[in-house]
Structures are given as structure tokens and as C-alpha cells.
Design a protein around this motif. Structure first.
Motif, short mmCIF file in Angstrom:
data_model
loop_
_atom_site.label_atom_id
_atom_site.label_comp_id
_atom_site.label_asym_id
_atom_site.label_seq_id
_atom_site.Cartn_x
_atom_site.Cartn_y
_atom_site.Cartn_z
N ARG A 134 0.82 -1.21 0.00
CA ARG A 134 0.00 0.00 0.00
C ARG A 134 0.86 1.27 0.00
O ARG A 134 0.52 2.25 -0.63
CB ARG A 134 -0.88 -0.03 1.25
N ASP A 135 1.96 1.21 0.76
CA ASP A 135 2.81 2.39 0.89
C ASP A 135 3.78 2.55 -0.28
O ASP A 135 4.34 3.62 -0.48
CB ASP A 135 3.58 2.33 2.20
N LYS A 158 5.17 11.33 -5.62
CA LYS A 158 4.22 12.18 -4.93
C LYS A 158 3.15 12.58 -5.92
O LYS A 158 3.48 13.05 -7.01
CB LYS A 158 4.94 13.45 -4.47
N VAL A 160 -1.18 13.79 -5.95
CA VAL A 160 -2.51 13.88 -5.33
C VAL A 160 -3.59 14.25 -6.35
O VAL A 160 -4.61 14.80 -6.01
CB VAL A 160 -2.54 14.86 -4.13
N LYS A 167 -4.90 2.85 -3.60
CA LYS A 167 -5.29 2.44 -2.25
C LYS A 167 -6.58 1.62 -2.29
O LYS A 167 -6.73 0.63 -1.60
CB LYS A 167 -5.50 3.66 -1.34
N LYS A 185 7.35 2.72 -5.95
CA LYS A 185 8.63 3.33 -5.58
C LYS A 185 9.50 2.23 -4.98
O LYS A 185 9.02 1.34 -4.28
CB LYS A 185 8.46 4.51 -4.65
N ASN B 147 -4.20 15.28 1.29
CA ASN B 147 -3.04 14.39 1.34
C ASN B 147 -1.75 15.21 1.24
O ASN B 147 -0.91 15.00 0.35
CB ASN B 147 -3.10 13.32 0.24
N GLY B 149 1.84 17.12 1.67
CA GLY B 149 3.23 16.67 1.74
C GLY B 149 4.03 17.60 2.61
O GLY B 149 3.55 18.10 3.63
N CYS B 153 8.80 14.63 3.52
CA CYS B 153 8.05 13.48 3.02
C CYS B 153 8.91 12.60 2.13
O CYS B 153 8.54 11.48 1.80
CB CYS B 153 6.82 13.94 2.26
N TYR B 156 9.84 9.90 4.64
CA TYR B 156 8.81 9.33 5.52
C TYR B 156 7.44 9.20 4.90
O TYR B 156 6.52 8.70 5.53
CB TYR B 156 8.71 10.16 6.81
N GLY B 157 7.27 9.64 3.65
CA GLY B 157 5.97 9.51 3.01
C GLY B 157 5.07 10.70 3.34
O GLY B 157 5.35 11.49 4.24
N THR B 160 -1.00 10.37 3.75
CA THR B 160 -1.72 9.10 3.69
C THR B 160 -0.95 7.95 4.34
O THR B 160 -1.55 7.02 4.86
CB THR B 160 -2.10 8.73 2.23
N ASN B 161 0.37 8.04 4.35
CA ASN B 161 1.18 6.99 4.98
C ASN B 161 1.15 7.09 6.50
O ASN B 161 1.73 6.24 7.18
CB ASN B 161 2.63 7.07 4.48
N VAL B 163 -1.90 8.08 8.26
CA VAL B 163 -3.29 8.08 8.76
C VAL B 163 -3.78 6.64 8.83
O VAL B 163 -3.77 5.93 7.83
CB VAL B 163 -4.22 8.89 7.84
N THR B 191 -10.10 4.27 4.26
CA THR B 191 -9.23 5.31 4.83
C THR B 191 -8.33 5.87 3.72
O THR B 191 -8.22 7.08 3.54
CB THR B 191 -8.36 4.72 5.96
N GLY B 192 -7.71 4.95 2.97
CA GLY B 192 -6.82 5.38 1.89
C GLY B 192 -7.55 6.17 0.81
O GLY B 192 -6.99 7.06 0.19
#
Lengths: 421, 494
Positions: A134-135, A158, A160, A167, A185, B147, B149, B153, B156-157, B160-161, B163, B191-192
Motif C-alpha cells: 500500500r505504501d 508524490k 494527489v 489504495k 517506488k 493528502n 506533503g 516526506c 517518511y511519506g 496518507t502513509n 493516517v 481510509t486510503g
């Protein structure tokens, strides 16, 4: 042998099999299925076909393993786009030449395809450091039930723009569409690695170690907890430390620059003050060990008649209670392991079905009382029907039903996998 | 008359101080940090989930569109009430409900300011990783909707990574929970899907977040280059080398000029570009790693690399980056910030294209951005009071986005589509892609009363549709352009 016999599910074989070689052929097969009103089950290696209910209708097996190409690898970007039928193991063998990897280690990862891993949402010990698929998933291409090809996300790290379709499709058990391509990634492989094993007489004594690794700023690659029965299974073929008094073993895998790896090992040893055994494993043993651990606590498909495997979702601090609940039924032989920093437990029970159902029922009540969740991952379909696949079933399920109805209005994609979708 | 009824109902729920309806009050809520404007008819300030649900039910009864707003720092017009209606402002739902230090979880209300979460967690050696530049003002509800950034990020993302679960008020007023404090809740990942949905699927009234351990040590590097090309090459080389720093930020010559004239942070005025790089984590080996990255920069002809370990010096180097958007005021009265993303190896080419686009439109463009992610932030300088300049700035922005998409990138990395980029969606998505998203929206928001006209291409009709909407509310929504008469095709995008 008849081709259809290679795709059995819960004792049924499909009328039709298709093995498309391109994304466009997948779309064409789905259009054909739409015209014929066929219920479709997408297949990768079949390693995880036992997850979820058996489909209520099954006319066409859609084998995606011939979609196994790398479409674009940009090493300097740490991104890759592949077809969904590619095996994870083949992908990682290719990436190793670039010092990179897709750090996923789901159950049966040697066989599992990218599409299957995404559809089931399964993860492994490395999730402690890298997250689950998922990540790592940044883009997908999907063939919908009517053969329409759509995409979501992209090939940048990245993004959006629009709803996060990757997801939604991750973990959707092939009920919303057929994933045909995925972009990820990637991560650089760690410069150095080491694994330590700690044996404890009780899970309570192991918690200071697992919880300190959860908040360790060096981010261990994996913190996996195993019960004694799981450890003994592994010890049958690997040279692992032994301690008859240990009921629980914790493995800490550290990666990074050499100085960081040593520091994590020192901190783990210090936090494991209650451990009877503290051993650093040889590189060879560690490597073999980590390749076998992801399968533990999982039943292969088709599941044996005397077995059930379940997943409990708890908080990391609740693992001691979880361990006690798992081993409370004396007539069930339980093998379990947990992602120590994530609170997820995978357990396989063997015994008479009636006792197994009682065991699972008690675990479900336990998980709900802790505010967590419970899922049957493997077992006879009759057991899944008797128990229901997962708990708690909350009002959000109505929204899930509506999404399913929007994307697959005729209910032909893996019908009934979730019980309702 | 209807207006009076609505006001009376809202005041019954929110009291005299929880509702705004007079023009001079509403003026304050007609904009966010983008250039779009739209005045709501009513603004309410709920303090609880129940009040949010009650407000939603009132809006539904009167056919009012609903727009949710946090601090209004959004950059794409997502919180602009361009169709009027009811605005729900979350800033009075600002309690941190729980910090679970053992499990690294925080439970918060949507109006909590981003940085307040890290401040509350800091006593436990923890923090909330996503760090949008507006983190001192923006709310977590807005972060989740967009979402968001931020510079860190890279390692660490994005939001969304981080929550794990949400409480959501659906457009019909029903309250549901999705996800939770444990990982991997069964079923579809709602959630995603909610994160990044820009307030079009539901209203977030509570969030369960993942916290992270604070790094034990941080080293900041400032690498100075003569050209943007050299700096971009260095970024790609650092990523490809196999160490992912906490952050890699770039500023070009124009941005350096603005920043240095606003406050002296020690960037050389004649530099073509600077990179600001954080390496962080355990102190063991960290300085070696910093020197290794410095050597990569030098290999790409960095003329100077400064390594700062002391917090005050690090703070000074970062202060320029953090104040960069504000410093643009030194160069022009207004700026339009774009948010395209490109594959990292395309950075040099796309940055050259951006300069060329600026020259063609006669506009100065500064670049301050998340280079490690390939997330560009070209700041197009103009004067909002001049309609001609404004038009050119908007067009140049769209052209930059087109260049990003052509390079294999995307429209937006962290600011969202909102109103600003909704008509650019077809650059990236086919009609079938957009239809799929419209269907997903219909599963949550079938009447399209939540944040209407956002995120989907507007074509000609959003307003029209709204005025006709009530009459058609009972009809099922049609999606299939192929099987629908042409006049209903527009329904697809609202």
C-alpha cells in the motif's frame, strides 16, 4: 490434463480459461466475459486464492501470469512499472543488479505475483521498515468488469491528482477490477544487515524489546515474534539457537550503514534484559530464515481439512494478551507469529474442526474486546461460512457495497469473496 | 424567507456565536490561499461530530451545497464555496484526544493545527512526520483532505502513509468509522480513499494518526551550485546512490535573491542554485553519510558545501527555505505557485522549460521546491491588480503543468486539484478514468452536495447543474456517456 483442472477453487473448476499475453487481450477477455455473463476469477500463481470466501460463481479463470514484463525501470528515480503477472521473486532478482529492491516479503513470496500481492494486501516482516505494498504502490492500471482500461496514480513518488485508486484496489481481492499493471517506488538495498534472535520465557518479557524497537529512530527492518512451536519448525532445518524454556522468540533485523546496524543490535540487546538467549545469527542462517518466516502461520491453498489460519489486528502493546489468547485452547496446535512493531498476528491452528471453530470464535471475541479486528485467512469454506470472514462488520460495509455496485454492477468479478461483494 | 428558516435552524444547533450569515462576516470566508473566491451563504463552527452531522442534515433539507474548511491555507481552492451554500469550519474542533506513546498513535479532531500534534508528542520523543510549509497554521483535517506533503516526506511519506483511521460524516449525515488504531482493517481501504479526496466524499471529524520517533541527530548540508542543471544532476545522483536523505530542497537564483534580500540566511547571492539537504536518524555514521553526500555534490561541481550540525546554524540555513514564499513579496505583489511533479531524472529538462515559458510570457518565475521528490513549486510572479498579467500568469502555470505531464509526471504533488486544476485533469486522465472516479464519488456522495464542482473538470456547467439540481434530485445519476443522451453527459464531471 484439461487446462480448466489447473484452476480449482473449493472443489470447483471453471468452464473457461484464458491466458492473455497483453493488457489489451485482458480487456478483450473481459468484454467477452461481459457478453457471456461469466463470473471471472483473476489468477496469478494461485498462492493466495484461499484468501476470502470461495467465489459464489466461477465461470472463467483469467490467468495473468503471461503478463510478466517490466515496462519501465528508472533506476535513477527508484521507480518501476511492471505487469501484474510478474513474480515478485523475478522482479527482485532483476532489481538486485541495481542495488535496489521492492521490499515486500508476503507469504509464499517465492511464487506470488505482483497482482496477487496487491489484490490480497498481504505483507511480511519487512513491513516494519518499509510499509506494505500500500505504501510503495504509486500507480495502477486496471481492467474493469466491462473491459474498460483505467489508470490511477502515476509514476512519480508524490501525486494527489484525483482519488487514490491504488489504495482502493490494494486489498480488494479482485472484486473491483483486474489489476494489469503496477508502478512502485523502490528502495536502495541496505549497505549492511544483521539479525539477532532473543528467546523469552513469556511474551510479557519480550514486550520491552518489541516496543523499544517500535520507537527506535534507526528503524529496524523487521521485528518478528514467533511462538516456540514456530521456532521449533524452523530449527528443524536451520541452525538456530535452542532453549527449551523459551516460549517466545523475537528476531530483530537491522539494516543501514554498518555503524547504524551495530547500534540497533546493541539497543535491542539492552532492551531484551528478560531474554534467556541473545544470539547474532550468521549471514547465511539469517538469509535462509527470513526467506522462510513469511509462510509461517499461513495455510496454503487449498487448506487442509483440519486447519484454520487467522489474523488478529491489535496494538503492538497488546501482543502479550494476544499470545495468551492464541494458546489458550489445549487441543489446538497453534503456530503463530506477529509483526512485533505493528500488532498484527498470523496464526495457524490444527485440530478437530469443532475445536478449531471454538478457538477462532474465542479469538474473535478477544480481538473485538481489545478494539481490534479478526479475519479468517485460510480454512475450509464451511468454517468461513459458519464464522463469517471478518469482524467487526461496521456500517462502513454499506459504503463498500455501494463502491462494488458502482464498479462491478453485474457482480461478476470474484463474486462473494468478501461475503457481500 | 427560506434563508431565515435556515438561519433559525442553524442557530438552534450552533447558538448565536456559532453561525455567521452577514455579508461582512462571510467576506472573510470567501477565499483560501489560492486565487479563487466564492462566498458561502452561511458559515458554522461545530465543536462536535454531532453538530457536523446536524449541519449536514439541515443543508440537505434545504438543498444547500456543503464546503468544509479548516484554516483556509489550501492552495487549490478546495475550501472555496464557489457555489455558495453552507460552510462548515472545523477550527473549533481542535482537541488532541489521545497520545498513545507506547503504540505511537495520536487521536485528534480535524481542526488541530499540524504542528500542535508534534508539539504534544514531543514530550514522548515523538512527532507527526508530514510537515507542509504552512504547518504552523494548517489543520490536520485539511492535510488529510489534500493528502499534504512537505519537505520531509521524501524519507517518511506523505499524509496518507500516516493516517490509520478516520471518523467520517457521510453526505447524508450518517457517521461511520473507517480503519482504526490497528493496522490492516479488513475490507476495502476506505481510509486510503478518503485521504486526498478533497472533501468530496465525506467530512472528517476524527483521525487516528501514526507518530514517529524523533531523529536523534540531524545534519544539514547547504550545497551551492552555479547552475540549476548541476544541482538537479546532483539530486538524481544522491537518490540513485542508495541513501535517501530526510529532505532535499532546491532554490534557484531568483528565489535566492528574494530570500537573501528579505532575511540573511547565508545563501550566496550570485549562486545559480542551492540544495538544502537534511540527513537524520542515528548519530552513528551520520557525519560520514553527510560527507559522502557532500562528495556527490562536489562531483557535480558544487562550488561550496557547508555542513551544519549545530541547531542554530541549521535553523538559519532552513529559515530561508521556510520563508521563501513570503520573501517573494520583495520581487512582486502576487505570486501563483504551481505544484507539478516530474520523475527526478527529468528535473533539469523541465526546469529549463519553465524558464523558457517564463520568458515567453514575460514573467519572472522563481523555483523553490522538493527536489528529492521531483515536486516542483514554480512561483510565477505577477500583480493581481492587473488582469492582463493575471491571465498570463494563469496560462503560464497551465503550460508548466502540461510540461510536467509530458515529462511523465503529474498535475499536483501535494496542493490538490480543487478548483484551480480541475480543468487540467483530462491532461492526465482519460474519460474512462474520470468516470471511474465519478462512480466512486457517487458511492459516497450521490447527490453531489459535498464540495460540488471540485476536482472534476467543470466543462460548461457546474453552476447550471446546481440550479437545476433540486428538480432532478430524485433521478438516478447516469454515468455512461455512450448510453446517455448528450445533455446528461455533463453530470459525469460535477
Amino acid at each position: 490434463m484439461d487446462l480448466t483442472a489447473r484452476y480449482p477453487l473449493n472443489g470447483h473448476i471453471p468452464q473457461e480459461v484464458r491466458q492473455p499475453q497483453t493488457v489489451e487481450e485482458v480487456a478483450e477477455v473481459l468484454r467477452e466475459a461481459a457478453r457471456s455473463g461469466w463470473a471471472v476469477v483473476p489468477w496469478g500463481s494461485g498462492a493466495h486464492q484461499g484468501i476470502g470466501h470461495a467465489p459464489t460463481r466461477y465461470d472463467l479463470a483469467l490467468d495473468l501470469t503471461r503478463l510478466s514484463r517490466v515496462l519501465r525501470h528508472r533506476p535513477a528515480n527508484l521507480t518501476i512499472r511492471v505487469e501484474a503477472g510478474m513474480r515478485l521473486a523475478d522482479l527482485n532478482a532483476m532489481l538486485a543488479e541495481h542495488g535496489q529492491w521492492l521490499p515486500l516479503d508476503p507469504p509464499f513470496g517465492e511464487r506470488a505475483t505482483i497482482g496477487g500481492i496487491l489484490a490480497t494486501g498481504l505483507s511480511g516482516p519487512l513491513r516494519a521498515r518499509y510499509g506494505s505494498a500500500r505504501d510503495l504502490l504509486i500507480g495502477i492500471r486496471v481492467a474493469l468488469a466491462d473491459g474498460t482500461l483505467i489508470q490511477g496514480g502515476g509514476e512519480v513518488v508524490k501525486n494527489v491528482a484525483g482519488y487514490d485508486l491504488p489504495k482502493l484496489f490494494h486489498g480488494s481481492l479482485g472484486t473491483l477490477g483486474v489489476m494489469v499493471e503496477a508502478a512502485f517506488k523502490l528502495w536502495p538495498r541496505p549497505k549492511a544487515e544483521a539479525t539477532w534472535a532473543f528467546g523469552f520465557s513469556r511474551m510479557e518479557d519480550a514486550l520491552p524489546l518489541t516496543l523499544s524497537m517500535l520507537r527506535h529512530p534507526g528503524f529496524p527492518l523487521a521485528v518478528e515474534v514467533l511462538n516456540a512451536r514456530a521456532w521449533e519448525m524452523l530449527r528443524g532445518t536451520l541452525e538456530l539457537p535452542e532453549d527449551p524454556g523459551a516460549r517466545v522468540w523475537v528476531l530483530v533485523r537491522a539494516g543501514g550503514w554498518p555503524a547504524q546496524v551495530e547500534r540497533i543490535g546493541r539497543d535491542a540487546a539492552a532492551a531484551a534484559s528478560g531474554a534467556q538467549v541473545k544470539d547474532r545469527l550468521t549471514e547465511e542462517t539469517a538469509s535462509l530464515l527470513w526467506s522462510r518466516i513469511p509462510d509461517i502461520g499461513f495455510l496454503p491453498s487449498p487448506a487442509p481439512r483440519d486447519g484454520m489460519s487467522v489474523r488478529l489486528g491489535l496494538l503492538p502493546s497488546q501482543l502479550a494478551e494476544g499470545a495468551a489468547a492464541l494458546e489458550a485452547a489445549e487441543e489446538i496446535r497453534v503456530v503463530w507469529r506477529a509483526h512485533g512493531t505493528l500488532g498484527l498476528i498470523y496464526a495457524e491452528g490444527r485440530g478437530p474442526m469443532e475445536a478449531l471453530l471454538q478457538w477462532a470464535d474465542a479469538l474473535r471475541s478477544f480481538a473485538l474486546a481489545q478494539g481490534g479486528h479478526f479475519t479468517i485467512l485460510g480454512g475450509p469454506e464451511s468454517a468461513k461460512r459458519a464464522m463469517g470472514l471478518w469482524a467487526p462488520l461496521r456500517p462502513e460495509a454499506e459504503v463498500m457495497r455501494r463502491i462494488k455496485a458502482q464498479l462491478d454492477p453485474e457482480g461478476r468479478l470474484n463474486p462473494g469473496r468478501f461475503g457481500w461483494a | 424567507m427560506k434563508r431565515a428558516h435556515i438561519l433559525q435552524e442553524l442557530r438552534e444547533i450552533f447558538g448565536p456565536h456559532g453561525v455567521l450569515w452577514e455579508d461582512y462576516h462571510l467576506l472573510l470566508y470567501e477565499y483560501d490561499a489560492s486565487i479563487d473566491k466564492g462566498r458561502p451563504d452561511f458559515v458554522v463552527f461545530p465543536t462536535s461530530t454531532e453538530q457536523v452531522a446536524a449541519a449536514v442534515r439541515i443543508a440537505n433539507r434545504y438543498g444547500l451545497p456543503i464546503v468544509v474548511r479548516g484554516a483556509g491555507t489550501g492552495l487549490s481552492g478546495g475550501a472555496v464555496a464557489d457555489q455558495g451554500g453552507l460552510m462548515i469550519v472545523t477550527t473549533r474542533m481542535r482537541r488532541i484526544l489521545q497520545i498513545d506513546a507506547a503504540n505511537l498513535r495520536a487521536v485528534v479532531q480535524p481542526g488541530v493545527v499540524n504542528i500542535a500534534i508534534s508539539q504534544a508528542a514531543s514530550a514522548h520523543g515523538l512527532y507527526f512526520a508530514p510537515d507542509p510549509s504552512s504547518q504552523k497554521a494548517c489543520t490536520i483535517g485539511g492535510n488529510i483532505a489534500a493528502n499534504s506533503g512537505g519537505p520531509h516526506c521524501l524519507a517518511y511519506g506523505v499524509t496518507t502513509n500516516h493516517v490509520l483511521g478516520l471518523e467520517v460524516v457521510l453526505p447524508d449525515g450518517e457517521v461511520i468509522e473507517v480503519g482504526g488504531a490497528a493496522c490492516d482493517w479488513p475490507g476495502y481501504d476506505l481510509t486510503g480513499l478518503m485521504v486526498g479526496s478533497e472533501g468530496t466524499l465525506g467530512i472528517i471529524t476524527k483521525a487516528i494518526l501514526r507518530l514517529m520517533p524523533t531523529p536523534e541527530a540531524v545534519v544539514t548540508l547547504l550545497a551551492v551550485f552555479d547552475t540549476v542543471d548541476q544541482a538537479s544532476e546532483a539530486v538524481s545522483a544522491i537518490i540513485a546512490d542508495g541513501t535517501i536523505p530526510g529532505a532535499i530542497e532546491m532554490m534557484d537564483h531568483t528565489a535566492i535573491q528574494a530570500v537573501e534580500s528579505a532575511k540573511r540566511c547565508g545563501y550566496p547571492m550570485d549562486a545559480g542554485a542551492v540544495l538544502l539537504i537534511d540527513v537524520e536518524g542515528l548519530p552513528e555514521g551520520l557525519e560520514d553519510l553527510a560527507r559522502h553526500i557532500a562528495r556527490i555534490c562536489e562531483h557535480f561541481d558544487a562550488r561550496e558545501v557547508r555542513i551544519a550540525t549545530d541547531p542554530a546554524e541549521r535553523e538559519r540555513l532552513w529559515s530561508g527555505r521556510k520563508g521563501a514564499f513570503g520573501a517573494m513579496g520583495r520581487l512582486a505583489p502576487s505570486y501563483l505557485v504551481q505544484d507539478g511533479v516530474v520523475p527526478r531524472d527529468q528535473l533539469p529538462r523541465v526546469l529549463r522549460q519553465i524558464q523558457e515559458i517564463g520568458q515567453r510570457y514575460g514573467l519572472v518565475i522563481a523555483n523553490v521546491f522538493h527536489a528529492g521528490d521531483g515536486n516542483l513549486h514554480p512561483l510565477i510572479l505577477f500583480d493581481e491588480r492587473d488582469p492582463e498579467l493575471t491571465r498570463r500568469a494563469v496560462e503560464a502555470g497551465a503550460e508548466i503543468i502540461r510540461a510536467c505531464v509530458e515529462a511523465g509526471g503529474t498535475l499536483t504533488g501535494e496542493h490538490g486539484i480543487g478548483l484551480e486544476k480541475r480543468d487540467l485533469m483530462p491532461l492526465l486522465f482519460s474519460p474512462a478514468d474520470l468516470e471511474t472516479m465519478a462512480r466512486i464519488k457517487a458511492a459516497f456522495n450521490p447527490e453531489n452536495c459535498l464540495n460540488p464542482c471540485k476536482m472534476f473538470p467543470s466543462t460548461k456547467m457546474c453552476l447550471e447543474t446546481w440550479s437545476r439540481r433540486k428538480a432532478r434530485m430524485a433521478e438516478p445519476i447516469r454515468y455512461r456517456a455512450a448510453t446517455s443522451p448528450p445533455e446528461t453527459e455533463e453530470e459525469l464531471w460535477i
